[in-house]
Write a protein that holds these residues in place. Structure first.
Motif, PDB file in Angstrom:
ATOM      1  N   GLU A   1      10.083   8.485  -7.473  1.00 30.36           N
ATOM      2  CA  GLU A   1       9.669   7.154  -7.896  1.00 30.36           C
ATOM      3  C   GLU A   1       8.988   7.276  -9.250  1.00 30.36           C
ATOM      4  O   GLU A   1       8.545   8.354  -9.644  1.00 30.36           O
ATOM      5  CB  GLU A   1       8.713   6.534  -6.870  1.00 30.36           C
TER       6      GLU A   1
ATOM      7  N   SER B   1      10.228   1.649  -6.054  1.00 28.66           N
ATOM      8  CA  SER B   1       9.271   1.759  -4.962  1.00 28.66           C
ATOM      9  C   SER B   1       9.232   0.490  -4.136  1.00 28.66           C
ATOM     10  O   SER B   1       9.427  -0.629  -4.640  1.00 28.66           O
ATOM     11  CB  SER B   1       7.872   2.059  -5.520  1.00 28.66           C
TER      12      SER B   1
ATOM     13  N   ASN C   1      -0.391   0.003 -13.898  1.00 27.40           N
ATOM     14  CA  ASN C   1      -1.566   0.846 -13.709  1.00 27.40           C
ATOM     15  C   ASN C   1      -2.837   0.017 -13.834  1.00 27.40           C
ATOM     16  O   ASN C   1      -2.798  -1.209 -13.944  1.00 27.40           O
ATOM     17  CB  ASN C   1      -1.558   2.011 -14.703  1.00 27.40           C
TER      18      ASN C   1
ATOM     19  N   GLY D   1       6.334   7.334 -12.151  1.00 26.47           N
ATOM     20  CA  GLY D   1       4.937   7.770 -12.096  1.00 26.47           C
ATOM     21  C   GLY D   1       4.742   9.249 -12.335  1.00 26.47           C
ATOM     22  O   GLY D   1       3.635   9.764 -12.128  1.00 26.47           O
TER      23      GLY D   1
ATOM     24  N   MET E   1       7.974  10.045  -2.877  1.00 27.11           N
ATOM     25  CA  MET E   1       6.604  10.155  -3.362  1.00 27.11           C
ATOM     26  C   MET E   1       6.166  11.617  -3.443  1.00 27.11           C
ATOM     27  O   MET E   1       5.474  12.023  -4.391  1.00 27.11           O
ATOM     28  CB  MET E   1       5.669   9.362  -2.453  1.00 27.11           C
TER      29      MET E   1
ATOM     30  N   ASN F   1       6.542  -0.454  -2.819  1.00 26.44           N
ATOM     31  CA  ASN F   1       5.216  -0.995  -3.094  1.00 26.44           C
ATOM     32  C   ASN F   1       5.177  -1.534  -4.518  1.00 26.44           C
ATOM     33  O   ASN F   1       5.062  -0.770  -5.481  1.00 26.44           O
ATOM     34  CB  ASN F   1       4.151   0.094  -2.901  1.00 26.44           C
TER      35      ASN F   1
ATOM     36  N   LYS G   1       2.929  -2.971  -6.060  1.00 26.51           N
ATOM     37  CA  LYS G   1       1.646  -2.806  -6.732  1.00 26.51           C
ATOM     38  C   LYS G   1       1.629  -1.575  -7.629  1.00 26.51           C
ATOM     39  O   LYS G   1       0.771  -1.446  -8.492  1.00 26.51           O
ATOM     40  CB  LYS G   1       0.529  -2.702  -5.696  1.00 26.51           C
ATOM     41  N   THR G   2       2.573  -0.666  -7.415  1.00 30.85           N
ATOM     42  CA  THR G   2       2.597   0.561  -8.216  1.00 30.85           C
ATOM     43  C   THR G   2       3.274   0.364  -9.566  1.00 30.85           C
ATOM     44  O   THR G   2       3.332   1.298 -10.363  1.00 30.85           O
ATOM     45  CB  THR G   2       3.324   1.679  -7.454  1.00 30.85           C
TER      46      THR G   2
END
Length: 649
Positions: A82, A106, A114, A84, A53, A108, A110-111
């Motif tokens: 990652e 990732s 967007n 993004g 990150m 996560n 949820k990432t």
């Protein structure tokens, strides 16, 4: 000139503080080379989530605030990130990658999306001009920089991974509304989805790059490799595009000219493209215009399709008028296409949960009965030219040319478009690795052994279940009490065999189902053989309809049935082949003969059963009055005993 260099060694720096420092540096620094590790503070060779990150945010800030008029240098190390990375309004910047940017999925989930519900790309640059993405190594060097999308973790276990995520996977490198961009000497490896998605560009040059997305080291596209769905090579829309000397090995469209959502896609030239996947593509196009596109001097090797032009139909493009015109494919070699060498027509796709529904051409067509493939009523092809195209050793029909009769293809010319069979030493196999330089990258997909382990375990469980089922059934039968109230008689007659109402063998329920099943299988085999014979017939195009002003000239062979034949030669195959129609008729005759044997066997069995039935001489009314000789009752102690009854006729 005084140059201020940012050094950020503390990885705990807040990202927003980093942005402020980077912006201050960008104001004072002019035309410098910024080392991503030494000057910017990136951490190499560390794949932990916090470092990924940090590197991701750092690269975003570096591109956003330090890249303009400068060079961002990625040294010869591996930097884990990652998806993004984002930058906008970058001007006159060089991104030199001599190491590896490796993207890791990732933890996560949820990432992935967007705030607009769109999948976040690995790298996304927009509203920029004068960007150069390069490496210090040459095209033939093994030291070129790599952008690795880590696609295996997104593809997952073959087919199950797609069922989990669908298309919710990040594209590898995305740009939007860019001008004067150069991409060269870089390897793009294992994108989770689209590799390069260049939208609404004006002035794009791509050269000397390799794109690779594969799951095995086989030189083909089997069902395992194809489970890496939607890994397009280069999807481009806009104007003034030149792409040359690139090699692409993927599992979807190799190069695809796409809709320009802001206008027309035009003036594009693609030269010396070495591709294997779904071929050289224009589309799928919805309600926009694509014109003045040239592909030349290229080789498509062992691909599913070779030349692929397609219109789509979707809920967003319905009743919109698309146009593909002034298209030239010249000096193209298509070697051993596994589906069709040439496809000009509707897109084979599904936009619903029913994968066999035509939108406008079913994915199940033509091998599935009742599946349809329809031309687009609202979009049109105009002025399409294929010149000096060789389809070498195709594994089936040369192709499909299909449009709606109400909106036909207007002006299509095949000039020396020929199928050539049994031609060896065509130059591809001899210099295979010199053409596909990206294939030197090793393949490490940990999900493939898991897939085969699941298959093996499933087959083992099924086999074990079958054996146990047979064992317990045999054991139950051996311990079964002889006779029951309805199933067996004391005189040895088996009602299950003869039927309680004296019905014959043929009319028992299980045999009716058997007959219907046999008929269905034979019908399916008949249809499959018919389609297979047409698909494997390299002497004719599988389908040709909806064409206006279609002309075949030069040494074109075979000539599509809906074209005017102006050729000088009618056969370039140089083979003495048994006609596929004769083979098909022979196999179909064998199927009919087998069906007749089955029916005869059933008839004889019925006749034998009726003749051997002890009560065959009884009238129908008397048979209805048959009663069991005994019934099973329980005593007061709970034991089962046989109680005989009167056998009344």
């Amino acid at each position: 000139m005084e140059t201020k260099i940012i050094r950020m060694w503390n990885v705990s720096f807040n990202y927003y503080y980093l942005r402020v420092l980077a912006l201050a540096s960008a104001i004072v620094a002019k035309a410098v080379i910024l080392d991503f590790e030494l000057d910017m503070g990136a951490i190499p060779e560390d794949s932990t989530a916090s470092t990924r990150m940090y590197n991701t945010n750092l690269l975003s800030a570096s591109l956003q605030f330090n890249a303009s008029s400068n060079t961002i240098y990625i040294p010869k190390k591996t930097f884990f990130l990652e998806h993004g990375v984002y930058a906008s309004f970058v001007q006159n910047s060089t991104i030199q990658i001599d190491g590896v940017l490796k993207f890791v999925r990732s933890n996560n989930e949820k990432t992935i999306l967007n705030e607009y519900g769109m999948v976040v790309p690995c790298i996304f640059i927009e509203d920029s001009h004068g960007i150069t993405l390069t490496s210090s190594a040459s095209y033939t060097s093994s030291d070129r920089g790599i952008i690795d999308g880590g696609g295996q973790s997104w593809w997952g276990v073959p087919f199950w991974g797609y069922a989990q995520l669908g298309e919710n996977r990040p594209n590898l490198f995305v740009t939007n509304r860019t001008k004067d961009m150069l991409i060269e000497n870089v390897i793009f490896l294992d994108s989770p989805m689209y590799t390069l998605q260049i939208s609404d560009t004006n002035g794009l040059l791509i050269r000397h790059i390799s794109i690779v997305a594969r799951r095995t080291d086989e030189y083909g596209h089997d069902i395992i490799d194809l489970s890496a769905f939607n890994t397009d090579g280069i999807d481009v829309s806009g104007h003034n595009v030149h792409i040359h000397d690139v090699d692409i090995w993927n599992q979807d469209d190799c190069i695809a000219v796409k809709d320009n959502m802001f206008g027309v896609s035009s003036n594009m030239t693609f030269e010396r493209i070495y591709a294997s996947g779904l071929g050289l593509v224009i589309g799928s196009i919805g309600g926009s215009t694509v014109k003045n596109i040239t592909f030349r001097d290229s080789i498509v090797y062992n691909s599913l399709k070779g030349i692929y032009l397609k219109f789509r139909v979707s809920k967003y493009d319905d009743h919109k008028h698309g146009l593909i015109e002034d298209i030239l494919f010249e000096n193209i070699t298509i070697q051993e296409p596994t589906q069709f060498g040439i496809w000009i027509g509707p897109a084979q796709q599904s936009i619903s949960s029913n994968v066999c529904k035509a939108h406008p051409c079913s994915l199940c067509w033509p091998m599935t009965p009742f599946a349809s493939c329809l031309g687009n009523k609202f979009s049109q092809f105009k002025n399409i030219t294929l010149r000096n195209v060789q389809i070498i050793n195709p594994k089936g029909s040369p192709g499909v040319i299909l449009a709606d009769e109400s909106n036909p293809i207007d002006g299509i010319t095949f000039d020396s478009v020929a199928v050539i069979n049994n031609l060896t030493n065509v130059g591809v196999s001899e210099s295979f690795h010199s053409l596909f330089l990206g294939l030197y990258q090793p393949v490490h997909d940990r999900y493939i052994p898991i897939f085969f382990l699941i298959i093996f375990f499933t087959l083992f469980i099924l086999l074990l279940f079958g054996l146990l089922s047979c064992y317990f059934r045999a054991r139950k039968k051996s311990h079964q009490i002889d006779g029951s109230c309805c199933s067996r008689r004391d005189d040895g007659l088996d009602n299950e065999e003869y039927g309680t109402n004296g019905k014959s063998f043929l009319f028992q329920k299980k045999h009716i189902i058997f007959v219907f099943l046999v008929v269905f299988i034979l019908f399916w085999l008949h249809w499959s053989l018919l389609m297979y014979a047409k698909l494997k017939d390299e002497n004719q195009y599988f389908k040709c309809s909806g064409v206006k002003n279609g002309i075949a000239t030069g040494t074109s062979w075979p000539v599509p049935s809906c074209f005017e034949d102006q050729t000088s030669s009618t056969n370039l195959s140089h083979l003495h082949r048994i006609s596929n129609e004769v083979v098909f008729m022979f196999v179909e005759g064998m199927l009919i003969f087998s069906f007749l044997i089955i029916l005869t066997t059933i008839k004889n069995e019925c006749h034998s059963t009726a003749q051997n039935h002890p009560y065959s001489s009884l009238s129908r009314n008397n048979v209805k009055n048959l009663r069991p000789l005994y019934k099973i009752e329980k005593t007061a102690s709970g034991q089962r005993q046989r109680k005989y009854t009167e056998d009344v006729l």
